[in-house]
Design an enzyme around this catalytic site. Structure first.
Site, PDB file in Angstrom:
ATOM      1  N   GLY A  52      -6.118 -14.326 -83.419  1.00  0.00           N
ATOM      2  CA  GLY A  52      -5.952 -12.971 -83.933  1.00  0.00           C
ATOM      3  C   GLY A  52      -7.190 -12.543 -84.691  1.00  0.00           C
ATOM      4  O   GLY A  52      -8.116 -13.325 -84.889  1.00  0.00           O
ATOM      5  N   LYS A  53      -7.212 -11.288 -85.101  1.00  0.00           N
ATOM      6  CA  LYS A  53      -8.333 -10.761 -85.897  1.00  0.00           C
ATOM      7  C   LYS A  53      -7.871  -9.489 -86.579  1.00  0.00           C
ATOM      8  O   LYS A  53      -6.981  -8.785 -86.081  1.00  0.00           O
ATOM      9  CB  LYS A  53      -9.544 -10.452 -85.011  1.00  0.00           C
ATOM     10  CG  LYS A  53     -10.867 -10.510 -85.757  1.00  0.00           C
ATOM     11  CD  LYS A  53     -11.319 -11.940 -86.039  1.00  0.00           C
ATOM     12  CE  LYS A  53     -12.661 -11.962 -86.730  1.00  0.00           C
ATOM     13  NZ  LYS A  53     -13.161 -13.339 -86.891  1.00  0.00           N
TER      14      LYS A  53
END
Length: 454
Positions: free
Chosen positions: A113-114
């Site tokens: 994720g980010k």
């Protein structure tokens, strides 16, 4: 793949992965994996929200906040938070997509994720940054957790920002848990975490040197870009191992060594102090052995080099700069930054590898070469879950093992799926892409995220 025409960074990351998969034997041996790629290229969830905060003048300010929860087949979503005015959904999707396969290469149980916001911390007071971080976490805390999504730092998010965000999470959720990594040592952080990406990069390239018969770092000239944590600690480790560091840089220009001695430990300590004060390298009082080149990246100004390590940001090595590095005698390129080389630059390096065989440049992608940072984040998660702290030596030894495994995983996978001529070095970009993808795709299949016709 994106269904929008306005996500160039994500499209680039997708095409780079898809190209290497298509040009290997993977889809011939496992045609069902095409379905896996289609599914994996769409995030499981995208969270977008407004962040309203008050500046020091009492004015209302608003920014866009994001969290891209891309893939959780291997574990909780894991990836950094970036605070920078350039942040948009395309950049975060590219970073999150890369993070999936990078995390897979560590061998740890982490998804990808980010997140972040288009907030610019430069020029802001400590109080303004604290108010922003608290406002940001007021929404983000609803979507993260130690077994759900564990963010970390990235550009614009260091120990101070992690502290403010962790405090805001603890108050909002009424829980003290390992929901963020990069924490202070007295409240759940891990030793080696600030150094991890830079150290891991150097350990990874050390295996490239050894495998190719180039020996050790002793006497090698190394060009670095960037001047943040990754570049700083990579430079210190390189000097410790006998290399000569010939450049650093930031958004304002490049600092290049003019003599044989290179950049010293004292120089790097001075750069650390400048960056701690959130200033540009333009304020660095350089001596006669260094020169400042305004507005430039270092690659075409460093003279003869053996190794190039981009450690600043995405797309910081162009086709022309890649050709310049080859002309300067560069034999090893490894990304300390995410997607540090353009697709055209990667093509230059890969074509050279095929044409020149054992005399060629050898390129390593960021998802493998810079996975040390997220690896030690994963080790911090493990320490948090056990309520204990490992020693510096223990963490460093585990980091070395992870980087060794990431190197040989990519290397051996390339030998299986990518045809190579006699004497040709294996493609680390193809091998790393395939190794990370296959691990994630198989986990997704086992969990019913995609399936093939019977």
């Amino acid at each position: 793949m994106s269904n929008l025409p306005s996500e160039p960074e994500f499209e680039q990351a997708y095409k780079e992965l898809a190209y290497t998969l298509e040009n290997s034997s993977l889809f011939q041996k496992h045609p069902e994996y095409r379905t896996a790629l289609t599914v994996a290229s769409i995030p499981e969830r995208v969270i977008q929200f407004r962040v309203v905060w008050e500046d020091d003048n009492g004015n209302v300010q608003v920014n866009r906040g994001y969290r891209v929860q891309f893939n959780s087949a291997l574990g909780p979503y894991k990836g950094g938070l970036r605070l920078h005015p350039s942040v948009n959904l395309s950049i975060l999707k590219f970073l999150g997509f890369e993070q999936i396969f990078k995390n897979a290469l560590t061998g740890l149980s982490m998804g990808g994720g980010k997140g972040g916001a288009d907030f610019d911390p430069k020029g802001k007071s400590d109080a303004e940054i604290r108010r922003f971080c608290c406002a940001f976490m007021a929404e983000l805390h609803k979507h993260i957790g130690a077994d759900t999504d564990v963010p970390a730092g990235d550009i614009g998010v260091g120990g101070r920002e992690i502290g403010y965000m962790f405090g805001a999470y603890r108050k909002a959720a009424n829980r003290f848990e390992g929901v963020l990594t990069g924490k202070g040592l007295s409240w759940g952080g891990s030793l080696i975490r600030p150094e991890a990406t830079g150290y891991g990069l150097v350990y990874y390239v050390g295996h490239m040197l050894e495998y190719s018969g180039a020996g050790s770092y002793a006497g090698k000239r190394v060009a670095l870009s960037g001047s943040g944590n990754v570049a700083q600690y990579a430079a210190l480790k390189l000097i410790e191992l006998g290399a000569t560091v010939v450049s650093l840089s930031d958004s304002k220009g490049a600092l290049v060594a003019t003599g044989e001695s290179g950049i010293t430990v004292e120089d790097i300590n001075a750069v650390m102090a400048i960056k701690e004060a959130r200033q540009s390298l333009t304020s660095f009082q350089h001596a006669g052995h260094l020169k400042w080149i305004e507005g430039a990246r270092p690659w075409l100004h460093v003279g003869k080099v053996d190794i190039a390590l981009p450690c600043a940001t995405q797309n910081e090595v162009s086709k022309e700069e890649a050709e310049g590095l080859l002309a300067a005698g560069c034999k090893f390129v490894a990304e300390g930054s995410n997607m540090g080389c353009t697709l055209e630059a990667i093509e230059v390096f890969e074509n050279h590898r095929k044409e020149k065989k054992g005399e060629a440049v050898w390129y390593a992608p960021g998802k493998a070469a810079n996975c040390g940072g997220v690896a030690v984040s994963g080790l911090e998660m493990a320490q948090n879950s056990q309520r204990l702290n490992w020693t510096q030596a223990e963490v460093d030894e585990k980091l070395k093992d992870i980087m060794k495994n990431a190197f040989f995983n990519g290397l051996n996978t390339a030998k299986i799926y990518v045809e190579a001529a006699e004497g040709e070095l294996p493609s680390l970009v193809a091998g790393s892409n395939i190794a990370g993808f296959v691990k994630v795709a198989q986990a997704m299949h086992d969990q019913g995220d995609w399936w093939s016709k019977n």
